[in-house]
Design an enzyme around this catalytic site. Sequence first.
Site, PDB file in Angstrom:
ATOM      1  N   SER A 207       0.865  -1.189   0.000  1.00  0.00           N
ATOM      2  CA  SER A 207       0.000   0.000   0.000  1.00  0.00           C
ATOM      3  C   SER A 207       0.894   1.229   0.000  1.00  0.00           C
ATOM      4  O   SER A 207       2.115   1.116   0.241  1.00  0.00           O
ATOM      5  CB  SER A 207      -0.854  -0.028   1.267  1.00  0.00           C
ATOM      6  OG  SER A 207      -1.393   1.238   1.565  1.00  0.00           O
TER       7      SER A 207
ATOM      8  N   TYR B 276      -2.670  -0.861  10.117  1.00  0.00           N
ATOM      9  CA  TYR B 276      -2.669  -1.066   8.663  1.00  0.00           C
ATOM     10  C   TYR B 276      -1.276  -0.787   8.092  1.00  0.00           C
ATOM     11  O   TYR B 276      -0.715  -1.594   7.337  1.00  0.00           O
ATOM     12  CB  TYR B 276      -3.722  -0.149   8.019  1.00  0.00           C
ATOM     13  CG  TYR B 276      -3.911  -0.371   6.539  1.00  0.00           C
ATOM     14  CD1 TYR B 276      -4.708  -1.420   6.074  1.00  0.00           C
ATOM     15  CD2 TYR B 276      -3.310   0.453   5.590  1.00  0.00           C
ATOM     16  CE1 TYR B 276      -4.885  -1.635   4.705  1.00  0.00           C
ATOM     17  CE2 TYR B 276      -3.477   0.250   4.234  1.00  0.00           C
ATOM     18  CZ  TYR B 276      -4.266  -0.790   3.793  1.00  0.00           C
ATOM     19  OH  TYR B 276      -4.444  -0.999   2.442  1.00  0.00           O
TER      20      TYR B 276
HETATM   21  P1  NDP Z   1     -11.995  -4.773  -0.762  1.00  0.00           P
HETATM   22  O1  NDP Z   1     -12.553  -4.503   0.583  1.00  0.00           O
HETATM   23  O2  NDP Z   1     -12.814  -4.482  -1.964  1.00  0.00           O
HETATM   24  O3  NDP Z   1     -11.432  -6.239  -0.873  1.00  0.00           O
HETATM   25  C1  NDP Z   1     -10.863  -6.922   0.185  1.00  0.00           C
HETATM   26  C2  NDP Z   1     -10.935  -8.387  -0.148  1.00  0.00           C
HETATM   27  O4  NDP Z   1     -10.298  -9.139   0.880  1.00  0.00           O
HETATM   28  C3  NDP Z   1     -12.361  -8.856  -0.270  1.00  0.00           C
HETATM   29  O5  NDP Z   1     -12.494  -9.567  -1.470  1.00  0.00           O
HETATM   30  C4  NDP Z   1     -12.556  -9.730   0.944  1.00  0.00           C
HETATM   31  O6  NDP Z   1     -13.397 -10.834   0.621  1.00  0.00           O
HETATM   32  C5  NDP Z   1     -11.142 -10.211   1.243  1.00  0.00           C
HETATM   33  N1  NDP Z   1     -10.957 -10.482   2.657  1.00  0.00           N
HETATM   34  C6  NDP Z   1     -10.921  -9.602   3.686  1.00  0.00           C
HETATM   35  N2  NDP Z   1     -10.762 -10.244   4.841  1.00  0.00           N
HETATM   36  C7  NDP Z   1     -10.675 -11.572   4.546  1.00  0.00           C
HETATM   37  C8  NDP Z   1     -10.510 -12.748   5.324  1.00  0.00           C
HETATM   38  N3  NDP Z   1     -10.389 -12.693   6.648  1.00  0.00           N
HETATM   39  N4  NDP Z   1     -10.462 -13.948   4.682  1.00  0.00           N
HETATM   40  C9  NDP Z   1     -10.585 -14.003   3.333  1.00  0.00           C
HETATM   41  N5  NDP Z   1     -10.737 -12.930   2.556  1.00  0.00           N
HETATM   42  C10 NDP Z   1     -10.789 -11.728   3.154  1.00  0.00           C
HETATM   43  O7  NDP Z   1     -10.654  -3.894  -0.791  1.00  0.00           O
HETATM   44  P2  NDP Z   1      -9.536  -3.666  -1.893  1.00  0.00           P
HETATM   45  O8  NDP Z   1      -9.818  -4.414  -3.116  1.00  0.00           O
HETATM   46  O9  NDP Z   1      -9.328  -2.209  -1.946  1.00  0.00           O
HETATM   47  O10 NDP Z   1      -8.278  -4.288  -1.136  1.00  0.00           O
HETATM   48  C11 NDP Z   1      -7.537  -5.382  -1.612  1.00  0.00           C
HETATM   49  C12 NDP Z   1      -6.119  -5.269  -1.106  1.00  0.00           C
HETATM   50  O11 NDP Z   1      -5.516  -4.087  -1.621  1.00  0.00           O
HETATM   51  C13 NDP Z   1      -6.010  -5.154   0.419  1.00  0.00           C
HETATM   52  O12 NDP Z   1      -4.879  -5.860   0.857  1.00  0.00           O
HETATM   53  C14 NDP Z   1      -5.817  -3.678   0.638  1.00  0.00           C
HETATM   54  O13 NDP Z   1      -5.166  -3.394   1.842  1.00  0.00           O
HETATM   55  C15 NDP Z   1      -4.968  -3.332  -0.564  1.00  0.00           C
HETATM   56  N6  NDP Z   1      -4.937  -1.930  -0.922  1.00  0.00           N
HETATM   57  C16 NDP Z   1      -6.029  -1.270  -1.367  1.00  0.00           C
HETATM   58  C17 NDP Z   1      -5.931   0.053  -1.749  1.00  0.00           C
HETATM   59  C18 NDP Z   1      -7.074   0.815  -2.287  1.00  0.00           C
HETATM   60  O14 NDP Z   1      -6.916   2.011  -2.535  1.00  0.00           O
HETATM   61  N7  NDP Z   1      -8.227   0.240  -2.514  1.00  0.00           N
HETATM   62  C19 NDP Z   1      -4.669   0.776  -1.672  1.00  0.00           C
HETATM   63  C20 NDP Z   1      -3.582  -0.025  -1.180  1.00  0.00           C
HETATM   64  C21 NDP Z   1      -3.719  -1.314  -0.835  1.00  0.00           C
HETATM   65  P3  NDP Z   1     -14.596 -11.328   1.612  1.00  0.00           P
HETATM   66  O15 NDP Z   1     -15.295 -10.110   2.080  1.00  0.00           O
HETATM   67  O16 NDP Z   1     -15.379 -12.256   0.789  1.00  0.00           O
HETATM   68  O17 NDP Z   1     -13.891 -12.055   2.706  1.00  0.00           O
END
Ligand code: NDP
Length: 254
Positions: free
Chosen positions: A144, A157
């Site tokens: 990130s 985070y």
């Molecule tokens: P979302 O909230 O859209 O996606 C997060 C995903 O992680 C979901 O598909 C969720 O699926 C899954 N998830 C969360 N917790 C669990 C768990 N305990 N077990 C299994 N799956 C899990 O967020 P983003 O797409 O934005 O984030 C994806 C990644 O990118 C993360 O690591 C985030 O920190 C990183 N990121 C995002 C940024 C942004 O600007 N959006 C910037 C920098 C990094 P489900 O709910 O089905 O479990």
Amino acid sequence: MKMFDISGKVALVTGGNGGIGLAMALGVASCGANVAIAGRNAEKAVSALEALRALGVEAEFIAADVTKKADCQRMVAETEARFGRLDILVNNAGTSIRKMPQDYSEDEWHQVLDTNLTSAFLCSQAAYAAMKKAGGGKMINIGSMMSLFGAPYATPYAASKGGIVQMTKCLATAWAKDNIQVNAVLPGWIDTELTQRARSQVDGLQASVEKRTPAGRWGAPPDMSGVAAFLATPASDFVTGTAIPVDGGFSIAM
Ligand code: NDP
């Protein structure tokens, strides 16, 4: 072009049922790999699977909670059982809890660290044997801008995402001799469910990101597909241990 052809290879993407994870899964699938997407929410996976299969690859959803070690191991085993191999792991599942540092409970700290960092370690550990057996592999960890910067509302985070970068370097050095490349991607501000929540919690975030980003806009999930294609294919065979920003220039602007 052969350099980007991974037909017949198999990828596992945690959190691949939406947001950046789905974009990364689509990037890998567009190069020909079959894909398992893992997450907790099966409903969200329905349209994700449709989008992946529309690219002509096989795709399956595996229900798993990455904060549980047994689920990390089962995810890898199920991927191998279903597709016969595992070549690419994208450690993408992540979450955030935004508070001032003095206000976090210990449970909240662990929830963020377990979801973002410990899970990536456990899934990588679980995937190592399968990749070694396949003669090599690709691991892609999601960091990130908080891997580089700090913010008042992001202590666990940022700790988890800083840890992702250092863990990536260690795994890369350990497993290079097994022909496994391990890299991190550092997304800028991308419009997903996670950041929709952030925008409702952090005053002025929408406008301040637009102003600070040289590209002048938020990223969209498809902006993340190309880097996944690069890091999952032979195009990146001599690239390991790096952390690649995909941020419209956010991290290099004064
Ligand atoms: P979302 O909230 O859209 O996606 C997060 C995903 O992680 C979901 O598909 C969720 O699926 C899954 N998830 C969360 N917790 C669990 C768990 N305990 N077990 C299994 N799956 C899990 O967020 P983003 O797409 O934005 O984030 C994806 C990644 O990118 C993360 O690591 C985030 O920190 C990183 N990121 C995002 C940024 C942004 O600007 N959006 C910037 C920098 C990094 P489900 O709910 O089905 O479990």
